[in-house]
Design a protein around this motif. Structure first.
Motif, PDB file in Angstrom:
ATOM      1  N   HIS A  62       0.869  -1.179   0.000  1.00 57.15           N
ATOM      2  CA  HIS A  62       0.000   0.000   0.000  1.00 57.15           C
ATOM      3  C   HIS A  62       0.908   1.231   0.000  1.00 57.15           C
ATOM      4  CE1 HIS A  62      -3.261  -2.730   1.789  1.00 57.15           C
ATOM      5  NE2 HIS A  62      -3.546  -2.491   0.527  1.00 57.15           N
ATOM      6  N   GLU A  65       1.674   3.509   2.919  1.00 56.49           N
ATOM      7  CA  GLU A  65       2.199   2.954   4.170  1.00 56.49           C
ATOM      8  C   GLU A  65       3.711   2.763   4.074  1.00 56.49           C
ATOM      9  OE1 GLU A  65      -2.066   0.627   4.493  1.00 56.49           O
ATOM     10  OE2 GLU A  65      -0.236  -0.555   4.643  1.00 56.49           O
ATOM     11  N   ARG A 114      -2.904   4.419  -1.384  1.00 53.91           N
ATOM     12  CA  ARG A 114      -2.899   3.021  -1.016  1.00 53.91           C
ATOM     13  C   ARG A 114      -2.795   2.146  -2.282  1.00 53.91           C
ATOM     14  NH1 ARG A 114      -5.318   0.017   3.117  1.00 53.91           N
ATOM     15  NH2 ARG A 114      -6.273  -1.818   2.229  1.00 53.91           N
ATOM     16  N   HIS A 185       2.661  -3.553   6.991  1.00 53.56           N
ATOM     17  CA  HIS A 185       1.652  -2.519   6.719  1.00 53.56           C
ATOM     18  C   HIS A 185       1.535  -1.586   7.920  1.00 53.56           C
ATOM     19  CE1 HIS A 185      -0.583  -4.485   3.266  1.00 53.56           C
ATOM     20  NE2 HIS A 185       0.262  -5.425   3.654  1.00 53.56           N
ATOM     21  N   SER A 186       0.749  -0.528   7.722  1.00 52.27           N
ATOM     22  CA  SER A 186       0.403   0.317   8.868  1.00 52.27           C
ATOM     23  C   SER A 186      -0.969   0.907   8.642  1.00 52.27           C
ATOM     24  CB  SER A 186       1.428   1.439   9.037  1.00 52.27           C
ATOM     25  OG  SER A 186       1.379   2.322   7.939  1.00 52.27           O
ATOM     26  N   GLU A 263       0.680  -5.371  10.999  1.00 57.19           N
ATOM     27  CA  GLU A 263      -0.087  -4.119  10.909  1.00 57.19           C
ATOM     28  C   GLU A 263       0.379  -3.224  12.043  1.00 57.19           C
ATOM     29  OE1 GLU A 263      -2.566  -2.395   9.324  1.00 57.19           O
ATOM     30  OE2 GLU A 263      -2.795  -3.808   7.667  1.00 57.19           O
TER      31      GLU A 263
HETATM   32 ZN   LIG Z   1      -1.822  -1.863   4.225  1.00 57.84          ZN
END
Ligand SMILES: [Zn+2]
Length: 336
Positions: A62, A65, A114, A185-186, A263
Motif C-alpha cells: 500500500h 504505508e 494506497r 503494513h500500517s 499491521e
Molecule cells: Zn496496508
C-alpha cells in the motif's frame, strides 16, 4: 530517464551498493508511471542455498504505508553493518534464505495512495472472493478507482506488482522446505498486530498448529513483546487477499508456507500527535522524528526473531502427534 522521486528507493540503492558483498539483487519487474520506469527490487541477504528454509519480508504494497518499507530498510542497513563482523549472523544467513521485496508498489508511493498507479488496491486484487461476508467497500469492491479498496475489473489480468510477487513466492518460497512471510503494513488500530490467514474466510487455516506454535514461541521468548497475534478475519474480512490466494495455492506443495502480516497500529501515533490527523500521510506514518526512530527500532527484535525462528523451525514446529493438540488449543483461542 529521470531520477526516481522516492527516497526509500534511493536509500535502497545506496544500501545495495554498501552491502554488495552480502547481497544478491534483481529487478522483478518495472512499472511505468508518470514518465518513470519504476523498479520492483528483490534481494537476498547472505547466500543460503534453495534447500534452506526461507523468510520473505515485503513492504509498501500500500503506497501510503511507507513505514513498512522503512522498517525493512532499517533492518537491511543493520544486517549489512553486522555482516562485516558478526560471525554468528554470517552463519545464520547461510542456513536461512532471507529475501526482501521492500517496495512493492512504487507508483502508489509517488501518488501517496494506497492503490497502485492504476488505482487498484493490490491487497484486494487476487482472483479470489471471500467465502464469508466482508464489509462493504473496505472489504474490496469493483465500483470505481475513485474509491479506495478497488479490486480491479473482473477477469482482468493481474497487475504487474501482484504478478511479480506471486511468481517470486512460487519460485523461492514454495520450493523451500519451510517458508514464512512478513508483509509490513500500517494504519489499522492502536496496537501492533500480527495477522495470519484467512482474510477472506472465518475458518482456520490448515497450518493453524504451526502458526500457534510460532505465536507461543514469540510470546514466551519475548514476554514484553508488543504484539497482538490473531487471524486477519477476526478484524475484518476482505476479498482478493494475495496471501490467502498464495496460501491456498501452497497447499499443493509439500512444505508449509506461512504468510503473516504486520499491521503497525498508526492510530496510536495520531492520538499522541493529533496534527497527524490533518495530514493524510501522517495517519499511516509517524511524522515526528523521535517517533519514527522508535517505530523503526521497535520491530527489529521481531525481524531478528523471525530469522532465527525460520532457521530453527525444526525445533519448534509441532510434531505429527502434537499437531492435533495444538490445533485444538488454537481453535479455542481464536475460533471459540
Ligand atoms: Zn496496508
Amino acid at each position: 530517464m529521470s531520477s526516481i522521486p522516492i527516497q526509500e528507493l534511493n536509500k535502497l540503492e545506496r544500501l545495495l551498493q554498501q552491502g554488495a558483498p552480502y547481497i544478491r539483487h534483481r529487478v522483478l519487474t518495472r512499472v511505468r508511471f508518470r514518465g518513470h520506469n519504476l523498479p520492483i527490487d528483490a534481494l537476498q541477504v547472505g547466500d543460503a542455498l534453495p534447500d534452506k528454509p526461507a523468510l520473505l519480508l515485503t513492504g509498501g504494497i500500500h503506497g501510503l504505508e511507507r513505514i513498512g518499507t522503512q522498517v525493512i530498510l532499517a533492518f537491511l542497513e543493520t544486517l549489512i553493518k553486522r555482516l562485516v563482523w558478526d560471525t554468528h549472523l554470517q552463519a545464520e544467513l547461510n542456513d536461512v534464505q532471507l529475501f526482501m521485496i521492500p517496495a512493492l508498489n512504487p507508483s502508489g508511493m509517488i501518488r501517496n495512495t494506497r492503490s497502485n498507479g492504476n488505482g487498484i488496491d493490490l491487497m484486494r486484487h487476487a482472483p479470489l472472493d471471500a467465502a464469508d461476508p466482508v464489509p462493504l467497500l473496505l472489504g474490496g469492491h469493483r465500483l470505481t478507482t475513485r474509491l479506495p479498496w478497488y479490486r480491479g475489473a473482473l477477469d482482468a489480468p493481474m497487475e504487474p506488482e501482484a504478478e511479480a510477487l506471486c511468481v517470486f513466492v512460487r519460485e523461492h518460497l514454495f520450493k523451500a522446505p519451510f517458508s514464512l512471510v512478513l508483509d509490513c503494513h500500517s494504519g489499522f488500530g492502536f496496537n501492533d498486530r500480527i495477522w495470519f490467514p484467512f482474510a477472506g474466510r472465518s475458518t482456520p487455516i490448515q497450518h493453524l498448529p504451526e502458526v500457534y506454535a510460532l505465536r507461543n514461541l514469540l510470546f514466551e521468548t519475548y514476554p514484553n513483546h508488543v504484539y497482538l497475534f490473531e487471524p486477519q478475519f477476526a478484524n475484518y474480512g476482505t476479498h482478493g487477499d494475495l496471501w490467502d490466494y498464495l496460501y491456498l495455492e501452497s497447499l499443493n506443495q509439500a512444505s508449509p508456507f506461512l504468510p503473516l502480516t504486520l499491521e503497525m497500529g498508526s492510530w496510536a501515533w495520531a492520538r499522541k500527535n493529533p496534527l497527524q490527523l490533518t495530514r493524510l500521510m501522517g495517519f499511516f506514518h509517524p511524522i515526528l522524528p523521535h517517533r519514527l526512530k522508535r517505530v523503526l527500532r521497535r520491530h527489529l527484535i521481531l525481524l531478528d526473531f523471525l530469522v532465527a525462528a525460520v532457521r530453527s523451525q525444526a525445533q519448534w514446529c509441532p510434531s505429527l502427534q502434537d499437531r492435533a493438540h495444538y490445533d485444538l488449543t488454537a481453535r479455542a483461542l481464536w475460533y471459540p
